[in-house]
Design an enzyme around this catalytic site. Structure first.
Site, short mmCIF file in Angstrom:
data_model
loop_
_atom_site.label_atom_id
_atom_site.label_comp_id
_atom_site.label_asym_id
_atom_site.label_seq_id
_atom_site.Cartn_x
_atom_site.Cartn_y
_atom_site.Cartn_z
N ARG A 111 0.82 -1.21 0.00
CA ARG A 111 0.00 0.00 0.00
C ARG A 111 0.86 1.26 0.00
O ARG A 111 0.36 2.35 0.24
CB ARG A 111 -0.91 0.01 1.21
N ASP A 143 -6.31 -4.11 0.92
CA ASP A 143 -6.90 -3.14 0.00
C ASP A 143 -5.98 -2.01 -0.47
O ASP A 143 -6.38 -1.17 -1.25
CB ASP A 143 -8.16 -2.53 0.63
N ASP A 278 11.23 -7.03 7.28
CA ASP A 278 10.75 -6.12 6.23
C ASP A 278 10.52 -4.71 6.79
O ASP A 278 10.28 -3.78 6.04
CB ASP A 278 9.46 -6.64 5.60
P1 AMP Z 1 3.34 -4.22 7.97
O1 AMP Z 1 2.85 -5.15 9.01
O2 AMP Z 1 2.63 -2.88 7.95
O3 AMP Z 1 4.81 -4.04 7.96
O4 AMP Z 1 2.94 -4.86 6.57
C1 AMP Z 1 3.35 -6.11 6.15
C2 AMP Z 1 3.01 -6.29 4.71
O5 AMP Z 1 1.60 -6.17 4.52
C3 AMP Z 1 3.64 -5.28 3.76
O6 AMP Z 1 3.93 -5.95 2.58
C4 AMP Z 1 2.54 -4.28 3.57
O7 AMP Z 1 2.68 -3.56 2.38
C5 AMP Z 1 1.31 -5.16 3.57
N1 AMP Z 1 0.09 -4.45 3.95
C6 AMP Z 1 -0.25 -4.02 5.18
N2 AMP Z 1 -1.44 -3.40 5.15
C7 AMP Z 1 -1.87 -3.44 3.88
C8 AMP Z 1 -3.03 -2.97 3.20
N3 AMP Z 1 -4.02 -2.33 3.82
N4 AMP Z 1 -3.11 -3.19 1.87
C9 AMP Z 1 -2.14 -3.84 1.21
N5 AMP Z 1 -1.03 -4.30 1.78
C10 AMP Z 1 -0.89 -4.11 3.10
MG MG Z 2 5.96 -2.90 6.91
#
Ligand code: AMP
Ligand code: MG
Length: 536
Positions: A111, A143, A278
């Site tokens: 996103r 989303d 990540d």
């Molecule tokens: P995070 O936990 O925020 O580091 O996210 C982990 C993964 O999930 C990353 O690849 C983000 O880009 C993806 N991600 C988190 N929230 C969303 C969202 N609402 N839509 C698409 N990808 C998401």
């Molecule tokens: Mg992240």
């Protein structure tokens, strides 16, 4: 190129990441595995009604934008994802990562959409990235959007961290989208529609450990090398021409920067909450502000992240060790590049040495013991202080500010009550004073006072030095939540106010006492204040 632009049209871009690294040949913006590529071209998805909530003046300045540039009606259109400026070439990055200790395969910018690399003041390069700008090939089942509450938290905290002196990605702007999005905030089967928002994040680069890991995991050695060469040339100039020796030097530098970043987190009481690989920046910047939190009462075992409540992998006191674990995973991705496992192991040992040194130096600075003289009792003094803070709920921020006020010179003549008076406000339950805690505190303070006097610093100077490393204002969870509550009702004044307060976290600001107060009781167990999920 380096003067200040009144208009957004003055921004110039040089999109080196896009130009120098292998591209995804498939233009289709559908969710999929992307092989052998660092990025996929993708357009932000327009939103119905982008409205600017706040912008960071300091980031505008970095980009060479005059304050008046926010008046440009295109500002919210561009940073809400509806319009592109000349030179912007939007893309999403491919990366993988270990989540909560397990390899999760491809993740990527699901996103986040980078607009390009702006050439700012002094010719420095700043990647502009919209978070919440719509789906990408990496969106998996989600989303591509972000809710207002998490966007406020990311926007405010990245700027607060910068002003605290913690290496961090920055945030240019916060824009509401006029679009509702559905989230099950507590993951309890009660989804609700929430306002959406887009934050424009800014950093020299958003490259993560996971960008290297994904290629290593797939044995894609060409893109791995291309990424290493790009990172070296663009972000670690001075480490030599690409080749095994320079890759080792780069890894060493990542270890050193990560150590410094983590030590700063420990200094200010920041808990990242999701230290997956990540979410680790190759530049040693705090990145991806999700369910992060700030220690109110000092508790090394605390984590704000409800998703991690059982194992507490990412709890405050464990962050230095987790960073080492994450660096070890990065080292594994570097093995094929470098060939010399021993050199990587040495760099990892360098991390341990560096974090211990930084952490110790910062602990001493927090205590105002910055002289060259070392006392064999210092370690026990610091440990006993921590034990006191843990024994009775003590606000970390207020404790250190109070400590600076303790009359260490007058100590021998002071009663326990007078000696401990500056620390009373830091206690969550002052009743504990009557139950022996006053004597315990006073006993420790007398040792501390004696040790402090041996430094020979005048009181005023000690206070000044301590207050320069012990913030008075931090992005307390409950403050962010109060701002969110108001913003969700359409009143963004508190977001702007907090942005301003956090610009000077070490300086007492008259009339802003309410932003330096310890967590009120109502916030102890309220979602958003002490418990945050990954839903954002
Ligand atoms: P995070 O936990 O925020 O580091 O996210 C982990 C993964 O999930 C990353 O690849 C983000 O880009 C993806 N991600 C988190 N929230 C969303 C969202 N609402 N839509 C698409 N990808 C998401
Ligand atoms: Mg992240």
């Amino acid at each position: 190129m380096n003067d200040t632009h009144e208009s957004l049209d003055g921004l110039r871009f040089d999109n080196s990441y896009l130009r120098e690294l292998p591209a995804d040949p498939d233009p289709d913006n559908c969710r999929r595995q992307v092989f052998g590529a660092c990025h996929s071209r993708v357009e932000p998805e327009p939103v119905p009604d982008p409205q600017l909530v706040a912008a960071s003046g300091e980031v505008m300045e970095l980009l060479g934008l005059a304050p008046s540039a926010v008046e440009d009606p295109r500002f919210s259109q561009v940073f809400g994802g509806n319009t592109l400026l000349d030179g912007m070439e939007p893309y999403a990055s491919c990366y993988g990562g270990h989540q909560f200790g397990n390899w999760a395969g491809q993740l990527g910018d699901g996103r986040a959409i980078s607009l390009g690399e702006a050439l700012g003041k002094g010719g420095l390069r700043w990647e502009l990235q919209l978070k919440g700008a719509g789906p990408t090939p990496y969106s998996r089942r989600a989303d591509g959007r972000a809710v207002l509450r998490s966007s406020i938290r990311e926007f405010l905290c990245s700027e607060a961290m910068h002003h605290l002196g913690v290496p961090t990605t920055r945030a240019l702007s916060l824009v509401t989208t006029g679009q509702g999005i559905w989230r099950d905030m507590l993951y309890d089967g009660n989804p609700a529609e929430e306002p959406g928002a887009v934050v424009c994040r800014v950093a020299p680069s958003f490259i993560r450990f996971g960008n290297f890991q994904i290629f290593a995991s797939r044995k894609e050695s060409e893109p791995l090398r291309a990424l290493a060469d790009h990172t070296l040339r663009r972000h670690f100039p001075g480490l030599g021409q690409p080749g095994p020796a320079a890759y080792v030097a780069m890894f060493e530098e990542v270890c050193q920067r990560t150590a410094l970043m983590i030590a700063h987190w420990m200094r200010v009481g920041f808990v990242h909450g999701v230290m997956n690989t990540d979410n680790m920046s190759i530049l040693g910047l705090t990145i991806d502000f999700g369910p992060y939190g700030w220690l109110d009462n000092f508790d090394p075992d605390w984590t704000p992240n409800t998703t991690d409540a059982r194992n507490r992998r990412y709890r405050f006191g464990f962050q230095p060790r987790i960073a080492h674990w994450n660096l070890t995973r990065l080292a594994e991705a570097f093995v094929d590049l470098v060939g010399d496992v021993g050199a990587l192991e040495k760099a990892l040992d360098g991390y341990v040495t560096a974090i211990n040194k930084h952490h110790w130096d910062m602990t001493m600075a927090k205590l105002g013991l910055t002289g060259t003289k070392r006392d064999p009792g210092d370690e026990a003094l610091a440990e006993d202080m921590i034990a006191l803070m843990v024994a009775q709920e003590t606000d970390m921020t207020l404790f250190y500010r109070g400590l600076a006020e303790v009359d260490t010179h007058g100590e021998p003549d002071l009663s326990d009550e007078d000696l401990t008076a500056p620390l009373v406000d830091a206690l969550y339950d002052p009743n504990v004073l009557a139950l022996g805690h006053r004597e315990a505190l006073a006993g420790w303070l007398r040792r501390y006072a004696q040790r402090t006097r041996s430094e020979g610093l005048p009181q005023g100077q000690r206070r000044q030095q301590m207050n320069a490393v012990n913030p008075l204002y931090v992005m307390r969870n409950y403050l962010a939540q109060l701002a969110i509550d108001k913003s969700e009702q359409g009143d963004h004044s508190m977001v702007r106010e907090l942005l301003d307060v956090m610009r000077n976290p070490y300086t007492h600001q008259p009339g802003r006492h309410q932003y330096a107060k310890k967590r009120p009781d109502w916030a102890r167990a309220r979602p958003g204040c002490s418990m945050l999920s990954c839903s954002s």
